[in-house]
Design an enzyme around this catalytic site. Structure first.
Site, PDB file in Angstrom:
ATOM      1  N   SER A  55       2.387   4.849  10.864  1.00  0.00           N
ATOM      2  CA  SER A  55       1.714   6.112  11.188  1.00  0.00           C
ATOM      3  C   SER A  55       1.743   6.360  12.695  1.00  0.00           C
ATOM      4  O   SER A  55       1.729   5.432  13.500  1.00  0.00           O
ATOM      5  CB  SER A  55       0.256   6.072  10.724  1.00  0.00           C
ATOM      6  OG  SER A  55       0.183   5.942   9.328  1.00  0.00           O
TER       7      SER A  55
HETATM    8  N1  SAH Z   1      -0.782   1.875   7.741  1.00  0.00           N
HETATM    9  C1  SAH Z   1       0.658   1.790   7.657  1.00  0.00           C
HETATM   10  C2  SAH Z   1       1.221   3.057   7.054  1.00  0.00           C
HETATM   11  C3  SAH Z   1       2.408   2.764   6.238  1.00  0.00           C
HETATM   12  S1  SAH Z   1       3.016   4.135   5.309  1.00  0.00           S
HETATM   13  C4  SAH Z   1       1.272   1.518   9.012  1.00  0.00           C
HETATM   14  O1  SAH Z   1       0.716   1.946  10.026  1.00  0.00           O
HETATM   15  O2  SAH Z   1       2.319   0.898   9.050  1.00  0.00           O
HETATM   16  C5  SAH Z   1       2.081   4.016   3.816  1.00  0.00           C
HETATM   17  C6  SAH Z   1       2.197   2.732   3.050  1.00  0.00           C
HETATM   18  O3  SAH Z   1       1.472   2.922   1.820  1.00  0.00           O
HETATM   19  C7  SAH Z   1       3.604   2.320   2.635  1.00  0.00           C
HETATM   20  O4  SAH Z   1       3.843   1.010   3.062  1.00  0.00           O
HETATM   21  C8  SAH Z   1       3.596   2.436   1.105  1.00  0.00           C
HETATM   22  O5  SAH Z   1       4.423   1.483   0.462  1.00  0.00           O
HETATM   23  C9  SAH Z   1       2.135   2.198   0.799  1.00  0.00           C
HETATM   24  N2  SAH Z   1       1.658   2.700  -0.488  1.00  0.00           N
HETATM   25  C10 SAH Z   1       1.966   3.859  -1.138  1.00  0.00           C
HETATM   26  N3  SAH Z   1       1.301   3.958  -2.295  1.00  0.00           N
HETATM   27  C11 SAH Z   1       0.534   2.825  -2.413  1.00  0.00           C
HETATM   28  C12 SAH Z   1      -0.377   2.322  -3.399  1.00  0.00           C
HETATM   29  N4  SAH Z   1      -0.648   2.993  -4.533  1.00  0.00           N
HETATM   30  N5  SAH Z   1      -0.971   1.126  -3.168  1.00  0.00           N
HETATM   31  C13 SAH Z   1      -0.719   0.425  -2.037  1.00  0.00           C
HETATM   32  N6  SAH Z   1       0.134   0.836  -1.072  1.00  0.00           N
HETATM   33  C14 SAH Z   1       0.758   2.024  -1.256  1.00  0.00           C
END
Ligand code: SAH
Length: 208
Positions: A55
């Site tokens: 993010s």
């Molecule tokens: N906080 C992270 C954002 C990553 S993007 C950072 O700063 O790196 C969002 C993430 O949510 C991805 O890794 C994706 O695989 C995960 N995601 C999507 N749906 C999900 C779910 N139902 N349960 C757990 N993780 C999920």
């Protein structure tokens, strides 16, 4: 460079001193692939593999501020990704339980956390859409992927006074929602602007 990022976030309207301090502490460049390292302190999102993104710092700052973290708070994070948001929450004094649905990212980030000073209480490979009933109730739940609808389980897993911060929307953009649990089945809701997230998907995904 980190101080420069903090100054930029202030000009964009981030005022929460605790959050700004946490962002000033966490070395974001280590959470990115080395090919993006040089850009780590720009206020931008970047790919982290498995079609996912880290993010944007502004988004991390807004979500962290809305979550209103107090030292010792038990926080559930849905979407571990590369673990940067996790680290900011830990730097804010939270005990973090974090869920990732993609096995590849889960494994990579789990190894990475072991090399870093900011480690979650627990990292779970699973579907964050259903939360983590075994560890509930939480002082806060933060979702870092865009939810087409509000996952009811996450509201249920808040303690009284607990906060849920979640981007909700079915299209390409989502509105940042904040819910506060005011009574057993009562919540106050507020909206905090438009964002663009990768989708919150149901069910786990293994290695192909
Ligand atoms: N906080 C992270 C954002 C990553 S993007 C950072 O700063 O790196 C969002 C993430 O949510 C991805 O890794 C994706 O695989 C995960 N995601 C999507 N749906 C999900 C779910 N139902 N349960 C757990 N993780 C999920």
């Amino acid at each position: 460079m980190r101080n420069h990022l903090v100054a930029e976030l202030k000009t964009k309207g981030i005022t929460d001193e605790n959050v700004l301090r946490a962002i000033a502490k966490v070395p974001r460049h280590l959470y990115l692939d080395s090919s993006f390292e040089a850009h780590a302190y720009q206020d931008k999102a970047f790919p982290i593999g498995a079609n996912q993104t880290i993010s944007q710092p502004y988004t991390v700052a807004i979500q962290s501020s809305l979550l209103d973290v107090k030292t010792g708070d038990k926080i559930l994070e849905v979407g571990t990704g590369c673990g940067y948001q996790t680290a900011v929450l830990i730097a804010l004094g939270a005990k973090v339980y974090t869920i990732e649905r993609q096995l590849e990212l889960f494994k990579k980030t789990k190894l990475f956390f072991q090399q870093m000073p900011y480690r979650p209480k627990k990292m779970i490979y699973g579907d964050g859409y259903i939360g983590c009933a075994g560890q509930a109730p939480f002082d806060g739940v933060i979702v870092t992927a865009g939810a087409p609808q509000l996952p009811q389980a996450l509201l249920k897993q808040l303690r009284l006074g607990g906060r849920l911060v979640i981007p909700v929307g079915e299209g390409n953009t989502q509105l940042m929602h904040k819910y506060i649990k005011t009574a057993t089945t009562k919540f106050s809701k507020s909206l905090h602007g438009e964002f663009r997230f990768v989708p919150l998907l149901e069910d786990k995904e293994g290695l192909n």
